[in-house]
Scaffold this motif. Sequence first.
Motif, mmCIF file in Angstrom:
data_model
loop_
_atom_site.group_PDB
_atom_site.id
_atom_site.type_symbol
_atom_site.label_atom_id
_atom_site.label_comp_id
_atom_site.label_asym_id
_atom_site.label_seq_id
_atom_site.Cartn_x
_atom_site.Cartn_y
_atom_site.Cartn_z
ATOM 1 N N PHE A 61 0.846 -1.191 0.000
ATOM 2 C CA PHE A 61 0.000 0.000 0.000
ATOM 3 C C PHE A 61 0.883 1.243 0.000
ATOM 4 O O PHE A 61 2.037 1.212 0.437
ATOM 5 N N ASP A 62 0.334 2.349 -0.512
ATOM 6 C CA ASP A 62 1.084 3.598 -0.643
ATOM 7 C C ASP A 62 0.848 4.516 0.548
ATOM 8 O O ASP A 62 -0.169 4.414 1.243
ATOM 9 N N LEU A 63 1.798 5.418 0.744
ATOM 10 C CA LEU A 63 1.594 6.508 1.683
ATOM 11 C C LEU A 63 0.543 7.433 1.076
ATOM 12 O O LEU A 63 0.749 7.986 -0.005
ATOM 13 N N PRO A 64 -0.610 7.617 1.730
ATOM 14 C CA PRO A 64 -1.704 8.368 1.095
ATOM 15 C C PRO A 64 -1.429 9.866 1.045
ATOM 16 O O PRO A 64 -0.548 10.392 1.747
ATOM 17 N N SER A 65 -2.214 10.545 0.235
ATOM 18 C CA SER A 65 -2.027 11.991 0.049
ATOM 19 C C SER A 65 -2.394 12.790 1.300
ATOM 20 O O SER A 65 -1.957 13.926 1.454
ATOM 21 N N ASP A 66 -3.209 12.198 2.188
ATOM 22 C CA ASP A 66 -3.596 12.932 3.397
ATOM 23 C C ASP A 66 -2.682 12.642 4.584
ATOM 24 O O ASP A 66 -3.001 13.002 5.716
ATOM 25 N N ALA A 67 -1.545 11.971 4.338
ATOM 26 C CA ALA A 67 -0.581 11.755 5.418
ATOM 27 C C ALA A 67 -0.097 13.103 5.937
ATOM 28 O O ALA A 67 0.102 14.048 5.170
ATOM 29 N N ALA A 68 0.129 13.186 7.258
ATOM 30 C CA ALA A 68 0.458 14.478 7.874
ATOM 31 C C ALA A 68 1.599 14.322 8.871
ATOM 32 O O ALA A 68 1.851 13.235 9.406
ATOM 33 N N VAL A 69 2.268 15.447 9.123
ATOM 34 C CA VAL A 69 3.339 15.484 10.112
ATOM 35 C C VAL A 69 2.725 15.502 11.509
ATOM 36 O O VAL A 69 1.863 16.329 11.811
ATOM 37 N N SER A 70 3.169 14.597 12.361
ATOM 38 C CA SER A 70 2.640 14.500 13.714
ATOM 39 C C SER A 70 3.221 15.595 14.609
ATOM 40 O O SER A 70 4.360 16.058 14.412
ATOM 41 N N ASN A 71 2.437 16.006 15.608
ATOM 42 C CA ASN A 71 2.920 16.996 16.571
ATOM 43 C C ASN A 71 4.062 16.466 17.429
ATOM 44 O O ASN A 71 4.769 17.244 18.072
ATOM 45 N N SER A 72 4.248 15.147 17.455
ATOM 46 C CA SER A 72 5.348 14.581 18.235
ATOM 47 C C SER A 72 6.678 14.631 17.491
ATOM 48 O O SER A 72 7.706 14.214 18.028
ATOM 49 N N SER A 73 6.670 15.138 16.247
ATOM 50 C CA SER A 73 7.939 15.389 15.551
ATOM 51 C C SER A 73 8.717 16.447 16.317
ATOM 52 O O SER A 73 8.145 17.275 17.026
#
Length: 412
Positions: A61-73
């Motif tokens: 499966f692919d990394l989807p377009s709605d993947a987001a940077v987490s606040n725990s970064s």
Amino acid sequence: MAALGGAWRRSLLLLLLGLVHGAAAMFVVKDAQGTACIMANFSAAFTAIYDTRSGPKNVTFDLPSDAAVSNSSSCGGEGAADPSLKITFGRGHALTLNFTRNATRYGVRLMTFVYNLSDTQIFPNASSNDTQTVESATDIRADIDTKYRCVSTDRVHVHNVTVTLRDATIQAYLANSSFSKEETRCEQDGPFPTTAPPPPPHPSPSPTPESPSVYKYNVSGANGTCLLASMGLQLNVTYEKEDNKTSTRVFGINPNMTTVGGSCGPQLVTLELHSVSVPLLAFQFGMNASTSRYFLQGIQLNMTLPDAREPTFKASNSSLRALQASIGNSYKCNAEERVQVTEAFSVNIFKVWVQAFQVQGDKFGSVEECQLDENSMLIPIAVGGALAGLVLIVLIAYLIGRKRSHAGYQTI
């Protein structure tokens, strides 16, 4: 109209390619002042093996377009952990890149992937609803103040998951909140022109010591340590060189240049070693519940051979029966052992002391000596016994001779 139709078809083709491979996305980590410290632009795909009621199954499966940077970064900094980029998507899935640096280079020290087996859209008919976490070292490295650039496909093997990055641009420790103009290209994009002196005709990915360094490895899980291993390792590899000649070489594993990982399972314990020239060397220990014994059942190798006709060398065997001992005991062998993995690949193991599964208090259990050590002990015992017997025979002969010499005289 024909030109318009051709342009439309090209646009449709590009769209379909984007759907097949997943579109690249930009991910940015900023500090409290809004200054970017990490930037990454890539598309990613994941291939995982998971258990179903009908047996193991592969899913991609692919990394989807709605993947987001987490606040725990995090940007890291003084007194804080190293910088990290955590990307979340779907129902509890996350990809994390943990960075580290020295005076001249930085890189992704560890890649961690968390996936939720209860997500039935990705993992249909999974036999478990647990959330799995796997991690591995990577070869993603670049010079300070340059961006890491890899147009080629870059695969990172993270235990039973393969993360595939495409057209990747990654940079941490940013100086101007933007990608640097200078870049460090990945090895897959090479070869690159250079004015440096030509390399040796047969470069070696790592030093080949006469006797490899013995190092103690440890693999732990949620329930504590599941593997202790102390050993020195050499790899014997046979391959075809660029001139079509066959070459057999020995490569020593340098513990000081190796990252250790692994996993603990109820039926399988894995030790993973990673380095620049050997991205993956994995030892898998299985167990036989009916006999209460464990053993080395699998070895997997993925390494780079610069002078080979096929630079990427891979070998694996999951039906071995080596380094066997009873569960709760440790296996020890001072003699050198050679494990034949495939026709072209074997491993020399020096001074091995290993214990898998039931490890108490991070200490080796009762020792079971290898047959090679027992045989080597028989020789001095046999020689010592023979010498003792010879001395006894000489002593008896001397006493008999002395008694006979006294019998030939009479007392006056």
